[in-house]
Design a protein around this motif. Structure first.
Motif, PDB file in Angstrom:
ATOM      1  N   THR B 155       0.811  -1.171   0.003  1.00 42.17           N
ATOM      2  CA  THR B 155       0.082   0.140   0.107  1.00 42.17           C
ATOM      3  C   THR B 155       0.859   1.091   0.121  1.00 42.17           C
ATOM      4  N   SER B 156       2.064   1.287   0.507  1.00 40.17           N
ATOM      5  CA  SER B 156       2.694   2.287   0.357  1.00 40.17           C
ATOM      6  C   SER B 156       4.102   2.250   0.059  1.00 40.17           C
ATOM      7  N   GLY B 157       4.782   3.199  -0.269  1.00 40.16           N
ATOM      8  CA  GLY B 157       6.137   3.161  -1.058  1.00 40.16           C
ATOM      9  C   GLY B 157       7.265   2.994   0.054  1.00 40.16           C
ATOM     10  N   THR B 158       7.942   3.975   0.101  1.00 45.67           N
ATOM     11  CA  THR B 158       9.463   3.977   0.730  1.00 45.67           C
ATOM     12  C   THR B 158       9.617   4.337   2.101  1.00 45.67           C
ATOM     13  N   THR B 159       8.700   5.059   2.546  1.00 46.83           N
ATOM     14  CA  THR B 159       8.660   5.942   4.081  1.00 46.83           C
ATOM     15  C   THR B 159       8.589   4.634   4.979  1.00 46.83           C
ATOM     16  N   GLY B 160       9.740   4.606   6.034  1.00 48.06           N
ATOM     17  CA  GLY B 160       9.908   3.796   6.861  1.00 48.06           C
ATOM     18  C   GLY B 160       9.999   2.312   6.249  1.00 48.06           C
ATOM     19  N   ARG B 161       9.281   1.510   6.781  1.00 47.24           N
ATOM     20  CA  ARG B 161       8.830   0.162   6.064  1.00 47.24           C
ATOM     21  C   ARG B 161       7.839  -0.106   5.340  1.00 47.24           C
ATOM     22  N   PRO B 162       8.064  -0.491   4.026  1.00 49.78           N
ATOM     23  CA  PRO B 162       6.746  -0.556   3.252  1.00 49.78           C
ATOM     24  C   PRO B 162       5.872  -1.523   4.033  1.00 49.78           C
ATOM     25  N   LYS B 163       4.538  -1.208   3.618  1.00 47.32           N
ATOM     26  CA  LYS B 163       3.475  -2.180   4.358  1.00 47.32           C
ATOM     27  C   LYS B 163       2.917  -3.122   3.152  1.00 47.32           C
ATOM     28  N   GLY B 164       3.309  -4.485   3.350  1.00 48.61           N
ATOM     29  CA  GLY B 164       2.516  -5.369   2.582  1.00 48.61           C
ATOM     30  C   GLY B 164       1.494  -6.141   2.978  1.00 48.61           C
ATOM     31  N   ILE B 165       0.213  -6.112   2.365  1.00 44.97           N
ATOM     32  CA  ILE B 165      -0.825  -6.640   3.027  1.00 44.97           C
ATOM     33  C   ILE B 165      -1.032  -8.004   2.589  1.00 44.97           C
ATOM     34  N   VAL B 166      -1.042  -9.065   3.471  1.00 45.92           N
ATOM     35  CA  VAL B 166      -0.785 -10.489   3.165  1.00 45.92           C
ATOM     36  C   VAL B 166      -2.289 -11.119   3.065  1.00 45.92           C
ATOM     37  N   LEU B 172      -8.876 -14.328  -0.513  1.00 42.95           N
ATOM     38  CA  LEU B 172      -9.269 -14.188  -1.931  1.00 42.95           C
ATOM     39  C   LEU B 172     -10.471 -15.219  -2.434  1.00 42.95           C
ATOM     40  N   LEU B 173     -10.693 -16.140  -2.016  1.00 40.62           N
ATOM     41  CA  LEU B 173     -11.618 -17.032  -2.356  1.00 40.62           C
ATOM     42  C   LEU B 173     -13.038 -16.664  -1.996  1.00 40.62           C
ATOM     43  N   SER B 174     -13.091 -16.388  -0.579  1.00 44.59           N
ATOM     44  CA  SER B 174     -14.436 -15.948  -0.192  1.00 44.59           C
ATOM     45  C   SER B 174     -14.952 -14.634  -0.629  1.00 44.59           C
ATOM     46  N   ASN B 175     -13.871 -13.601  -0.800  1.00 47.79           N
ATOM     47  CA  ASN B 175     -14.306 -12.508  -1.322  1.00 47.79           C
ATOM     48  C   ASN B 175     -14.897 -12.386  -2.872  1.00 47.79           C
ATOM     49  N   GLY B 296     -14.803  -0.732  -0.106  1.00 52.24           N
ATOM     50  CA  GLY B 296     -13.818  -1.779   0.493  1.00 52.24           C
ATOM     51  C   GLY B 296     -12.480  -1.401   0.643  1.00 52.24           C
ATOM     52  N   GLN B 297     -11.579  -2.155   0.939  1.00 56.54           N
ATOM     53  CA  GLN B 297     -10.119  -1.746   1.245  1.00 56.54           C
ATOM     54  C   GLN B 297      -9.357  -2.982   0.924  1.00 56.54           C
ATOM     55  N   THR B 298      -8.098  -2.808   0.527  1.00 57.32           N
ATOM     56  CA  THR B 298      -7.126  -3.977   0.396  1.00 57.32           C
ATOM     57  C   THR B 298      -6.995  -4.806   1.614  1.00 57.32           C
ATOM     58  N   GLU B 299      -7.156  -4.188   2.722  1.00 54.72           N
ATOM     59  CA  GLU B 299      -7.021  -5.046   3.969  1.00 54.72           C
ATOM     60  C   GLU B 299      -8.013  -5.941   4.053  1.00 54.72           C
ATOM     61  N   ALA B 300      -8.922  -5.691   3.317  1.00 51.20           N
ATOM     62  CA  ALA B 300     -10.290  -6.583   3.239  1.00 51.20           C
ATOM     63  C   ALA B 300     -10.300  -7.425   1.965  1.00 51.20           C
ATOM     64  N   THR B 301      -9.208  -7.577   1.333  1.00 52.03           N
ATOM     65  CA  THR B 301      -9.170  -8.395   0.148  1.00 52.03           C
ATOM     66  C   THR B 301      -9.587  -7.440  -1.012  1.00 52.03           C
ATOM     67  N   ALA B 302     -10.825  -6.916  -0.891  1.00 49.41           N
ATOM     68  CA  ALA B 302     -11.402  -5.813  -1.853  1.00 49.41           C
ATOM     69  C   ALA B 302     -12.565  -5.236  -1.304  1.00 49.41           C
ATOM     70  N   ARG B 303     -13.528  -6.010  -1.388  1.00 45.85           N
ATOM     71  CA  ARG B 303     -14.970  -5.558  -1.207  1.00 45.85           C
ATOM     72  C   ARG B 303     -15.410  -5.936   0.270  1.00 45.85           C
ATOM     73  N   LEU B 304     -16.010  -4.624   0.842  1.00 43.80           N
ATOM     74  CA  LEU B 304     -16.685  -4.925   2.106  1.00 43.80           C
ATOM     75  C   LEU B 304     -18.244  -4.838   2.226  1.00 43.80           C
ATOM     76  N   ASN B 352     -13.085 -12.322   4.913  1.00 40.77           N
ATOM     77  CA  ASN B 352     -12.021 -11.463   3.929  1.00 40.77           C
ATOM     78  C   ASN B 352     -11.021 -10.490   4.445  1.00 40.77           C
ATOM     79  N   VAL B 353     -11.157 -10.462   5.648  1.00 36.79           N
ATOM     80  CA  VAL B 353     -10.011  -9.733   6.433  1.00 36.79           C
ATOM     81  C   VAL B 353      -8.646 -10.405   6.432  1.00 36.79           C
ATOM     82  N   MET B 354      -7.732  -9.290   6.099  1.00 35.96           N
ATOM     83  CA  MET B 354      -6.253  -9.939   5.726  1.00 35.96           C
ATOM     84  C   MET B 354      -5.656 -10.568   6.862  1.00 35.96           C
ATOM     85  N   LEU B 355      -4.567 -11.609   6.639  1.00 39.05           N
ATOM     86  CA  LEU B 355      -3.927 -12.243   7.489  1.00 39.05           C
ATOM     87  C   LEU B 355      -3.165 -11.118   8.467  1.00 39.05           C
ATOM     88  N   GLY B 356      -2.706 -10.144   7.780  1.00 43.86           N
ATOM     89  CA  GLY B 356      -1.930  -9.061   8.523  1.00 43.86           C
ATOM     90  C   GLY B 356      -1.098  -8.311   7.620  1.00 43.86           C
TER      91      GLY B 356
END
Lengths: 83, 496
Positions: B155-166, B172-175, B296-304, B352-356
């Motif tokens: 979700t973000s670029g270079t500031t501090g640590r990048p945040k990868g949504i897992v 993916l299947l449920s959403n 929705g948001q990416t942390e919720a896979t896509a759709r809420l 659909n809520v991300m692992l972290g």
């Protein structure tokens, strides 16, 4: 200033943020090189309409008319010839 | 038919059901379900031969294409974790993301100088591969569990640590299944895809059509809106997905009634709030098409949530009700459920809520509690449970389909010689929703001009992150404790 110079100057100043003429090649695809995106193209059209007194129809917004400096110049020349 | 346990199994089932149907069409190139499956299997085999182990990451730096889809599903079939990176980013972003997720392999297009530059900055260099169209190898799926990671999106670029949504296979299947259900997608559906697959919205359009056995028609972008509408008409597309700026662009530049869009069953909108006025204009321009507003948001896979199209008139301005399997709550400042109509933090719970966040437990704990996800958005629920978004807490700028963290741009501007400090905010933009504005305090005012700041950014940032406007100022407004008052700067752009 020629049509080509005006168009080049606009693209250099507004998309490449430079006065360095070497940064813009006339035949290069503006979209392919990432110079112009979907909002950039609207700004380019507004500029062409104002600077050259032409009206660009929606259906003329196609790559054949707008995707390089050379294509834009030849498009503007055609439009001005049929005014 | 057996219940699918992963997206790869979805593809397997669609290929068994409708092998000769076109899955992805890219200009004159098209690929059927049978061929797409064989190509994905070939990629999976190749990766395993090259030593890919289950759970290892495989990154993608690719624009949408048939080959990208085959390779993406190939990674999932092999039990790998697909990392989808923004293909138009620059070397500094790529090196930060790749350094964070440490992929074993990277799929990239040949001749991408930014990728080459990023590779030279990495201590552990992944093997770079090119997605192809080979069709060999046995079709076998690595067994995966619902909670095994399948995909990472940054979700973000270079500031501090990048945040990868897992996101897990289960996420993916449920959403995907939930979206297929509420849109009523079937094998008869075909959608024109303009959104990149490396964004969760674009990704969801891909997965839903592959599950339904539908056809996806790729259009590179919205630079030539006519070309997109022509494709919709010519291909008799039944669906289209866009963000608010997509529709603003279509409505302002294309006479939609000049085209035969009678096959267009629905259009969806997500990716930021669309004004009720624009929604109404879209409704009038496409009177026979269902308009589905979503959130929705990416942390919720896509759709809420989604707004059932038949409720569009009486719930105008709402983003609707939770998608199947999801619960939505609004909570007040004490963490208690907010009353009907009362504004509170929006929380979501569901499969659909991300692992972290990738290797970042502290950041995960900030937003995920007891299985619930704190969205960071504020909203209210009406008596019927329809959600209305009233604001975002974060400073994130939403320009078109892009989500931009101001800090990513501030960090780059601060590196410029002669710059003392800077603050970046979103300013209102008729077409994009928001555009980027940078305020810059120069230590040496002669060397720092708005154009030089933009040129500096263009060299180092993806073009959509380059500020549209730069203002050189004497100082930045601060709070008593010395923090920059971003809100004051945003207000200032609104007054202009």
């Amino acid at each position: 200033m020629s049509i080509k110079q005006q168009i080049r100057q606009f693209i250099l100043a507004n998309y490449l943020f430079t006065e360095d003429e070497g940064k813009l090649s006339d035949p290069e695809s503006l979209m392919g090189s990432g110079t112009v995106d979907s909002t950039g193209i609207l700004e380019l059209i507004m500029f062409l309409e104002e600077a050259f007194g032409i009206k660009i129809a929606d259906e003329e917004m196609i790559p054949a008319n707008l995707d390089s400096v050379l294509k834009v110049v030849s498009f503007v020349e055609r439009k001005r010839a049929i005014r | 038919m057996a219940l699918s346990r992963s997206l790869a199994e979805n593809l397997l089932q669609s290929a068994a059901r409708c092998p000769e149907r076109c899955a992805i069409q890219d200009g004159l190139n098209g690929v059927t379900y049978a061929r797409l499956l064989r190509q994905a299997a070939a990629i999976a085999e190749r990766l395993k031969e090259l030593g890919l182990r289950a759970g290892e990451r495989v990154a993608f730096i690719q624009p949408n294409s048939c080959e990208f889809v085959a390779a993406y599903y190939g990674v999932l079939m092999a039990g790998g974790v697909a990392v989808l990176l923004n293909a138009v980013a620059k070397a500094r972003d790529f090196s930060a993301w790749l350094g964070d997720c440490e992929p074993a392999f990277v799929f990239a297009e040949p001749g991408n100088g930014e990728v080459a530059a990023a590779m030279s900055m990495l201590a552990r260099k992944p093997v770079v591969l090119q997605a192809g169209t080979a069709e060999w190898g046995a079709i076998s799926l690595h067994p995966v569990g619902s909670d095994d990671p399948a995909c990472i999106l940054y979700t973000s670029g270079t500031t501090g640590r990048p945040k990868g949504i897992v996101l897990s296979h289960g996420n993916l299947l449920s959403n995907t299944a939930a979206i297929v259900e509420y849109l009523g997608l079937t094998g008869e559906d075909s959608a024109v895809a303009v959104l990149p697959f490396y964004y969760s919205y674009g990704s969801s359009v891909l997965h839903t059509h592959l599950q339904a056995g539908g056809r996806l028609i790729l259009e590179k972008n919205m630079v030539y809106p006519h070309a997109v509408v022509e494709t919709l008409a010519k291909q008799r597309a039944t669906g289209f997905a866009g963000v608010p700026s997509t529709y603003a662009l279509l409505l302002s530049r294309v006479k939609l009634h000049d085209y035969d869009l009678s096959s267009l069953r629905y259009v969806t909108q997500a990716g930021g709030a669309m004004s009720p006025a624009l929604t109404q204009r879209l409704r009038h321009a496409l009177p026979r098409t269902s308009i589905v507003i979503m959130y929705g948001q990416t942390e919720a896979t896509a759709r809420l949530t989604y707004l059932p199209p038949q409720r569009l008139d009486d719930k105008l301005g709402s983003v609707g009700i939770p998608v199947p399997g999801v619960k939505i709550e609004t909570r007040n400042e004490h963490g208690e459920p907010a009353g009907v109509g009362e504004v509170g933090d929006i929380w979501a719970c569901g499969p659909n809520v991300m692992l972290g966040y990738w290797r970042n437990d502290a950041a995960t704990r900030e937003v995920k509690r007891d299985g619930w996800l704190k969205t960071g958005d504020m909203g209210r629920l009406d008596a019927e449970g329809f959600l209305y978004i009233v604001g975002r807490r974060s400073d994130m700028i939403k320009a078109g389909a892009h989500r931009i963290h101001p800090q990513d741009i501030e960090e780059v501007i601060a590196e410029m010689p002669g710059v003392q400090e800077t603050a970046v905010v979103g300013m209102e933009d008729e077409m994009l929703g928001q555009a980027i504005k940078a305020f810059v305090v120069a230590a040496d005012p002669t060397g720092v001009t708005p154009m030089r700041v933009q040129a500096h950014c263009r060299e180092r940032l993806a073009s959509y992150k380059v500020p549209k406007s730069v203002e050189i100022v004497a100082s930045l407004p601060r709070t008593a404790s010395g923090k920059i008052r971003r809100a004051a700067l945003t207000e200032r752009t609104q007054r202009e």
